[in-house]
Design an enzyme around this catalytic site. Structure first.
Site, PDB file in Angstrom:
ATOM      1  N   ASP A  68     -38.927  51.726 -66.117  1.00 50.24           N
ATOM      2  CA  ASP A  68     -39.273  51.837 -67.395  1.00 50.24           C
ATOM      3  C   ASP A  68     -38.626  50.937 -68.614  1.00 50.24           C
ATOM      4  O   ASP A  68     -37.463  51.043 -68.471  1.00 50.24           O
ATOM      5  CB  ASP A  68     -39.393  53.151 -67.934  1.00 50.24           C
ATOM      6  CG  ASP A  68     -40.461  54.002 -66.885  1.00 50.24           C
ATOM      7  OD1 ASP A  68     -39.973  54.635 -66.069  1.00 50.24           O
ATOM      8  OD2 ASP A  68     -41.597  54.074 -67.242  1.00 50.24           O
ATOM      9  N   ARG A  69     -39.385  50.636 -69.465  1.00 45.50           N
ATOM     10  CA  ARG A  69     -38.725  49.741 -70.330  1.00 45.50           C
ATOM     11  C   ARG A  69     -38.223  50.833 -71.622  1.00 45.50           C
ATOM     12  O   ARG A  69     -37.008  50.720 -71.884  1.00 45.50           O
ATOM     13  CB  ARG A  69     -39.647  48.821 -71.271  1.00 45.50           C
ATOM     14  CG  ARG A  69     -39.000  48.195 -72.491  1.00 45.50           C
ATOM     15  CD  ARG A  69     -39.993  46.912 -73.056  1.00 45.50           C
ATOM     16  NE  ARG A  69     -39.262  46.632 -74.121  1.00 45.50           N
ATOM     17  CZ  ARG A  69     -39.520  45.424 -74.812  1.00 45.50           C
ATOM     18  NH1 ARG A  69     -40.353  44.633 -74.300  1.00 45.50           N
ATOM     19  NH2 ARG A  69     -38.820  44.861 -75.577  1.00 45.50           N
TER      20      ARG A  69
END
Length: 358
Positions: free
Chosen positions: A91-92
């Site tokens: 995930d960012r």
């Protein structure tokens, strides 16, 4: 199909939660107010051997996608993107730790590489040489540390909900990040498959993946409504927990059902593609409904040459822990657990909190 001849895609989806029947819908909550609230650590079963033409880097990234880090490594090391390897996409909006590899045959690590990456928010925690490139999907699991706030974190039933997930497992939905904001990846995928998939229009296969994920989630949702998402049906293909090992079951007996209740094995669902499903009987009937509802998507995947595969309908939480404590703005909860590669922490969270991003 709609007037344009495209399969209908309802968004946002009304995929059922497992716990609602006994506990009702969860209360509102937040889970990613800052990247530090969502921590992920990749788990490999091996380490770099200490020599070889590939430099392996154990890095911690914050508010960056895996692809962003790969591009920076390519730039800093002056190599092509194909020379950079990683196992999983992380995930960012999170703080995540994972391995990367960079092919540097006959070359030392670039000077000041660690310092240059640090300026970009990429911390190198360890490094070593290895003979081979890091390949996609070789990690065993991901370890999550998630902070939850809001009414859901203060809900007296949170412990009971958590205990039920630990005991009975979690519905193995693909997470919303697979489908893009407002499901836009699916809109693009539907249009692309309708005119014929071409790699130049979907180089990393993201749209094919989004399509298969939608079909799987629809199948899982149907099995949840039917009450058979965690119980093997006649003709089921089951998967051993923690492995990719599968076998067919003509008629589930008491011992097999007991193993399923212990989370030793799980029913599976089809990831649509070319090939014949090994499921039979009642289990196959559920899968056969997919091309009836989504003929264009199923046909498009087959014409694109995607191979049929299977995915577990259920997840077991490994080493789960729930801790409650008082935060500056009210009660908070810290959820810690491990999931096998390819599983989504958001599938766990959607059973515990109500949030528009889930």
């Amino acid at each position: 199909m709609d007037k344009a001849g495209l399969d209908p895609i309802d968004w946002p989806p009304a995929w059922p939660r497992v716990l609602d029947e006994d506990f009702g819908a969860p209360l509102p909550g937040e889970f990613r107010a800052s990247p530090e609230d969502f921590r992920v650590e990749e788990c490999l079963d091996f380490a770099p051997e200490g020599e070889g033409e590939h430099l392996w880097l154990w890095v911690e990234k914050r508010d960056l996608t895996t692809a962003m880090v790969a591009r920076e490594l390519s730039r800093c090391c002056e190599v092509s993107s194909r020379a950079v390897g990683y196992s999983g996409m992380k995930d960012r909006v999170a703080v995540t730790r994972q391995w990367f590899s960079v092919q540097l045959p006959g070359r030392e690590s670039p000077s000041e590489l660690v310092e240059r990456l640090a300026v970009l928010g990429i911390r190198v925690l360890d490094q070593g040489r290895h003979p081979r490139k890091l390949k996609r999907g070789v990690h065993r699991a991901n370890r999550f540390h998630l902070r939850v706030t809001g009414a859901a974190a203060e809900d007296p039933s949170l412990e009971a909900r958590w205990a039920r997930l630990c005991r009975d497992g979690v519905a193995n939905y693909f997470g919303p990040q697979r489908f893009g904001p407002d499901g836009r990846n699916l809109v693009r995928a539907r249009a692309l498959l309708a005119r014929g998939w071409r790699k130049r229009d979907d180089r990393d296969g993201m749209l094919l993946s989004a399509t298969r994920s939608l079909l799987f989630n629809e199948l899982l949702a149907t099995r949840i409504r039917h009450g058979s998402w965690s119980t093997p049906l006649p003709g089921e293909v089951v998967m051993l927990d923690g492995t990719a090992s599968q076998f067919g079951v003509e008629t589930p007996d008491a011992e097999l059902r007991q193993r399923a209740a212990r989370l030793d094995l799980h029913p599976t669902g089809v990831l649509w593609g070319v090939g014949d499903s090994a499921a039979k009987g009642e289990a196959r009937d559920f899968e056969a409904a997919l091309p009836e509802r989504y003929p264009g998507l199923c046909r498009g995947l087959e014409q694109a040459g995607v191979r049929l595969a299977r995915r577990s309908l259920r997840l077991a939480l490994a080493d789960p822990r729930l801790e409650r404590y008082a935060g500056p703005a009210g009660g908070e909860a810290l959820l810690t657990f491990s999931l096998p590669r390819g599983a989504f922490a958001t599938a766990v969270l959607r059973e515990l909190i109500m949030h528009p991003g889930l």
